[in-house]
Design an enzyme around this catalytic site. Structure first.
Site, PDB file in Angstrom:
ATOM      1  N   HIS A  99       5.189  -3.680   3.389  1.00  0.00           N
ATOM      2  CA  HIS A  99       5.390  -3.456   1.946  1.00  0.00           C
ATOM      3  C   HIS A  99       4.555  -2.251   1.475  1.00  0.00           C
ATOM      4  CE1 HIS A  99       6.170  -7.945   2.017  1.00  0.00           C
ATOM      5  NE2 HIS A  99       7.238  -7.493   1.396  1.00  0.00           N
TER       6      HIS A  99
ATOM      7  N   GLY B  89      12.952  -1.602   2.724  1.00  0.00           N
ATOM      8  CA  GLY B  89      12.683  -1.563   4.159  1.00  0.00           C
ATOM      9  C   GLY B  89      13.969  -1.558   4.973  1.00  0.00           C
TER      10      GLY B  89
END
Ligand code: PAF
Length: 281
Positions: free
Chosen positions: A37, A148
């Protein structure tokens, strides 16, 4: 770094930045942040002046109530990770996001891509993702948003939604961050016991082995999938799905395909781990 839990306060902050002509980056998350993250946030920083991170465990995208209630909530630790990296953290409640209840919430449904592969295994999951991301985009109105590449189908879904709905947002896919042993970082790794953590890198290793065989010219995908599934099951996993599909369309490979993506999903103990790898043809 302000923690914002009201829509009016979020809008005021964004408006202030906009008046100053600043470019806004956005990273939506469900919290329990790890280095993967933080890489998204760092990437957003490189492409914008101010970065908003949202932390919201979205009930709409969970197919099992037990999974939703067990999802780790670690706000204090998340804020420590974000301090110095994010300019604001948006932490809405389910009541703020879905004031009329989840059943009454208008949905954003991305046809096709939301129903295949992971979408077929988890009906409604991607509708929950596209709905919440659309709402968050409307609230933050970012210039750029980072996701992602580990969640390959999710990124493809958001790309289609942004394109289909003419949202003026630049999407950046950020490569998967891995531990030294190859394991893709994920909040769900926290469910693994010590011995499962030692077994977990076998998922990526098995995927890389398939990739090598495809690069070497193998095209019998059904046999590759069967071998890989047996190999994983021998190593303590319960394979949920292994798919090898066209990397752009997520449909079966055709003579026009230029690359395929290997999509892996397997249970190890309580954790459902996923990974993917693109292979040029
Ligand atoms: O990838 C996630 O963490 C979630 O699916 C997202 C994009 C934050 C939407 O809830």
């Amino acid at each position: 770094m302000p923690l914002i839990s009201e829509i009016t306060a979020l809008r005021a902050t964004i408006q202030d930045w906009r008046r100053q002509g600043l470019r806004i980056g956005f990273v939506p998350t469900m919290g329990n942040l790890h280095a993967g993250h933080l890489q998204l946030v760092k990437t957003a920083r490189q492409h914008s002046d101010k970065v908003v991170v949202s932390i919201f465990v979205n009930p709409l995208q969970f197919d099992r109530a037990s999974d939703l209630s067990a999802y780790p909530r670690t706000l204090e630790q998340d804020c420590q990770h974000l301090s110095g990296l994010a300019d604001a953290v948006f932490t809405p409640t389910p009541e703020l996001m879905y004031p009329n209840g989840q059943q009454q919430q208008t949905r954003v449904i991305v046809p096709g891509i939301s129903q295949v592969l992971e979408g077929a295994l988890r009906p409604g999951h991607f509708d929950g993702v596209s709905t919440v991301v659309c709402k968050l985009f409307n609230l933050v109105q970012p210039d750029v948003a980072c996701f992602g590449e580990k969640d390959y189908q999710q990124l493809a879904l958001i790309r289609k939604m942004v394109s289909d709905l003419n949202m003026p947002i630049e999407l950046i896919g950020v490569p998967t961050v891995r531990a030294e042993n190859g394991l893709a970082l994920s909040s769900r790794n926290g469910y693994l016991t010590q011995s499962e953590l030692a077994q977990a890198p076998a998922l990526a290793a098995t995927m890389h082995a398939i990739a090598e065989r495809i690069s070497a010219g193998e095209r019998e995908f059904a046999a590759l999938v069967q071998d890989a599934s047996a190999r994983l099951n021998d190593q303590g996993f319960v394979t949920d799905a292994i798919d090898i599909v066209d990397a752009s369309t997520l449909l079966p490979m055709t003579e026009h395909s230029q690359a395929v993506v290997i999509l892996m999903a397997a249970f190890l103990g309580k954790a459902r781990l996923i990974d993917n790898q693109v292979v040029s043809l």
